[in-house]
Design a protein around this motif. Structure first.
Motif, PDB file in Angstrom:
ATOM      1  N   GLN A 113       4.260  -2.678   9.679  1.00  0.00           N
ATOM      2  CA  GLN A 113       3.118  -3.179   9.268  1.00  0.00           C
ATOM      3  C   GLN A 113       1.851  -3.351  10.429  1.00  0.00           C
ATOM      4  OE1 GLN A 113       4.904  -2.777   6.280  1.00  0.00           O
ATOM      5  NE2 GLN A 113       2.956  -3.529   5.750  1.00  0.00           N
TER       6      GLN A 113
ATOM      7  N   ASP B   7       2.212  -4.019   1.115  1.00  0.00           N
ATOM      8  CA  ASP B   7       0.858  -3.677   0.753  1.00  0.00           C
ATOM      9  C   ASP B   7      -0.434  -4.129   1.566  1.00  0.00           C
ATOM     10  OD1 ASP B   7       1.094  -6.494   0.273  1.00  0.00           O
ATOM     11  OD2 ASP B   7      -0.147  -6.273  -1.639  1.00  0.00           O
ATOM     12  N   TRP B   8       0.007  -4.075   3.000  1.00  0.00           N
ATOM     13  CA  TRP B   8      -0.949  -4.450   4.001  1.00  0.00           C
ATOM     14  C   TRP B   8      -0.625  -3.894   5.370  1.00  0.00           C
ATOM     15  CZ3 TRP B   8       0.331  -7.090   8.360  1.00  0.00           C
ATOM     16  CH2 TRP B   8       1.576  -7.518   8.412  1.00  0.00           C
ATOM     17  N   LYS B   9      -1.448  -3.667   6.043  1.00  0.00           N
ATOM     18  CA  LYS B   9      -1.604  -3.216   7.402  1.00  0.00           C
ATOM     19  C   LYS B   9      -2.404  -4.016   8.131  1.00  0.00           C
ATOM     20  CE  LYS B   9       1.098   0.512   6.790  1.00  0.00           C
ATOM     21  NZ  LYS B   9       2.549   0.926   7.433  1.00  0.00           N
TER      22      LYS B   9
ATOM     23  N   ALA C 229      -3.646  -0.023   0.561  1.00  0.00           N
ATOM     24  CA  ALA C 229      -3.465  -1.209   1.439  1.00  0.00           C
ATOM     25  C   ALA C 229      -4.567  -1.798   1.729  1.00  0.00           C
ATOM     26  CB  ALA C 229      -2.554  -0.709   2.602  1.00  0.00           C
TER      27      ALA C 229
END
Length: 214
Positions: free
Chosen positions: A89, A62-64, A32
């Protein structure tokens, strides 16, 4: 004419590390895009602006965004996260021991500092020493330690749109992000933003003052 500036330094603990290993230790996804915030949850830090900026990414998985810290604004930020549907997220990591902060930075792709006001934020020096770029607001002395377009990106405060765009550039261009991270680490070393260099500069300054007095 007689003023000399001796900047704060960073501990030798802040250095580039094994990103994948650090993510595994922090239970973060290996692939990510990870945005990191480290600081107090208070209005001046602009966390509300950050969450508003990231709200445009709610449909992406696809991110945090990892928030390290705590403070009186935590409940408000939590409610804002829920309202924007970002529960999965945004990670509230809570307060962390000082010695653990480098590992969080080494695990991240970028540090974000959306402040409304700053002095000369050491967290931006620490992140760059760890080899990650900084996306920050152009306030206080931040521009002295984050070189816009070279070691990070600077945007105007209170502007969630500009902040989101800057983070989007970091997210979409891995080569640029990694190159900025390398430049950031080199910049910190070249500028002497370490406690060792800080001590030497202070020592030399005091010796100079003593010699002039004599």
């Amino acid at each position: 004419r007689k003023i000399e500036i001796v900047p704060n330094g960073v501990s030798a603990r802040f250095k580039p590390g094994d990103r994948i290993l650090c993510r595994r230790k922090q239970d973060l996804p290996e692939e990510a895009f990870i945005v990191l915030f480290v600081g107090l949850f208070v209005p001046v830090k602009g966390l509300d602006v950050l969450i508003d900026a990231l709200s445009k990414w709610r449909t992406e998985n696809d991110w945090k965004c990892v928030l390290v810290g705590d403070g009186p604004e935590k409940e408000d930020i939590l409610h804002r996260v829920q309202r924007h549907g970002l529960n999965r997220q945004v990670v509230f990591a809570g307060r962390q021991l000082v010695e653990c902060i480098p590992a969080w930075m080494q695990a991240a792709d970028v540090l974000v500092l959306p402040s409304r006001s700053e002095g000369r934020p050491n967290v931006a020096i620490e992140a760059q020493a760890c080899g990650i770029p900084v996306v920050a607001t152009r306030v206080g002395g931040t521009a002295e330690i984050v070189k816009d377009g070279k070691t990070g990106v600077l945007v105007d405060p209170e502007n969630s749109h500009a902040l989101g765009n800057a983070l989007r550039v970091m997210k979409n261009d891995e080569n640029l992000r990694l190159e900025m991270g390398r430049r950031a680490s080199k910049f910190i070393n070249e500028q002497g933003f370490t406690w060792k260099d800080n001590a030497e500069k202070l020592n030399n300054l005091y010796r100079k003052l003593l010699e002039e007095k004599v």
